[in-house]
Design a protein around this motif. Structure first.
Motif, PDB file in Angstrom:
ATOM      1  N   ASP A 162      43.704  37.379  40.228  1.00 24.11           N
ATOM      2  CA  ASP A 162      43.397  36.351  39.230  1.00 24.11           C
ATOM      3  C   ASP A 162      42.405  36.860  38.190  1.00 24.11           C
ATOM      4  N   ILE A 163      41.419  37.647  38.633  1.00 26.38           N
ATOM      5  CA  ILE A 163      40.461  38.211  37.671  1.00 26.38           C
ATOM      6  C   ILE A 163      41.178  39.120  36.685  1.00 26.38           C
ATOM      7  N   ALA A 214      42.454  30.615  33.539  1.00 24.21           N
ATOM      8  CA  ALA A 214      43.440  31.277  32.682  1.00 24.21           C
ATOM      9  C   ALA A 214      44.554  31.901  33.509  1.00 24.21           C
ATOM     10  N   ALA A 215      44.201  32.398  34.706  1.00 19.93           N
ATOM     11  CA  ALA A 215      45.205  33.030  35.560  1.00 19.93           C
ATOM     12  C   ALA A 215      46.313  32.060  35.942  1.00 19.93           C
ATOM     13  N   LYS A 216      45.976  30.777  36.109  1.00 21.45           N
ATOM     14  CA  LYS A 216      46.971  29.778  36.486  1.00 21.45           C
ATOM     15  C   LYS A 216      47.614  29.122  35.266  1.00 21.45           C
ATOM     16  N   GLN A 217      46.841  28.949  34.211  1.00 22.76           N
ATOM     17  CA  GLN A 217      47.376  28.301  33.015  1.00 22.76           C
ATOM     18  C   GLN A 217      48.307  29.213  32.231  1.00 22.76           C
ATOM     19  N   PHE A 218      48.068  30.513  32.330  1.00 26.73           N
ATOM     20  CA  PHE A 218      48.870  31.479  31.577  1.00 26.73           C
ATOM     21  C   PHE A 218      49.394  32.553  32.530  1.00 26.73           C
ATOM     22  N   PRO A 219      50.437  32.258  33.295  1.00 25.89           N
ATOM     23  CA  PRO A 219      50.961  33.218  34.282  1.00 25.89           C
ATOM     24  C   PRO A 219      51.320  34.548  33.630  1.00 25.89           C
TER      25      PRO A 219
END
Length: 216
Positions: A100-101, A187-192
């Motif tokens: 995710d980072i 951002a990791a989840k909102q913008f795969p």
């Protein structure tokens, strides 16, 4: 007392540091106040001064005497200085899922900042054997917003935490375990990641086994 919130991630350390400052009743400071990683700027903060830029573009140090009584500084860009920070105050090392980072850093186009982070660790610990074990081929990664390299930076930070920083860190903070953490807002989840970017991270995860150490 001075508190330093450093580690892997800007966004997560930001929220944790704000909460810590609120609980302690101390001023909260974002690392941008010292230009991210300016060690001289940190010394000025400790002396109760903050940097302001004058209309003529010159530096001006403004007195903030209340800072001498303590503050909470969010400073992941000073992660390589953890040993020195621990001599000054308490260090909180924040971590989060490295995939995710890397996805977040790729989304926010960290690109050249990633080189800066890695070089900072190299300059701080030039003789560490880790530099002879790294394997990195970046010809494809540049087209994936350096997602793979962002993951490698995470692995190197993890290595130095485990081999050098762990004894001096006051507390290791897993950001996903914090009550305010909302994965859907990251951002990791909102913008795969696009498939090519995810593939670069997966490739990097499989390399450099010598630095794949557990953080806890």
């Amino acid at each position: 007392m001075f508190y330093f919130v450093t580690g892997h991630q800007r966004a997560g350390t930001h929220t944790f540091a704000e909460k810590l400052a609120q609980d302690l009743g101390l001023p909260y400071l974002d690392e941008r106040i010292i230009g991210l990683d300016d060690w001289e700027g940190l010394q000025q903060l400790l002396n109760g001064k903050i940097l302001k830029w004058g209309a003529n573009g010159k530096k001006q140090w403004i007195d903030k005497p209340e800072l001498r009584n303590g503050f909470v500084l969010q400073c992941p860009f000073l992660a390589h200085k953890t040993l020195e920070l621990a001599k000054i105050g308490r260090v909180y090392w924040c971590t989060r899922d490295h995939f995710d980072i890397a996805a977040s850093k790729a989304h926010w186009n960290f690109d050249e900042l990633l080189w800066k982070i890695m070089n900072a660790f190299h300059d701080e610990f030039p003789d560490d054997p880790v530099w002879e074990t790294l394997k990195y081929e970046g010809r494809e990664d540049v087209h994936a917003k350096f997602a793979g390299y962002a993951y490698l930076v995470c692995k190197v930070k993890r290595y130095f935490y485990q081999t050098k920083f762990k004894p001096v860190v006051f507390q290791r903070v897993v950001l996903e375990e914090q009550p305010y953490y909302d994965p859907a807002s990251t951002a990791a989840k909102q913008f795969p990641l696009k498939p090519g970017m995810a593939k670069q991270i997966q490739r990097m995860e499989a390399l450099n086994e010598s630095i794949c150490l557990r953080e806890n």
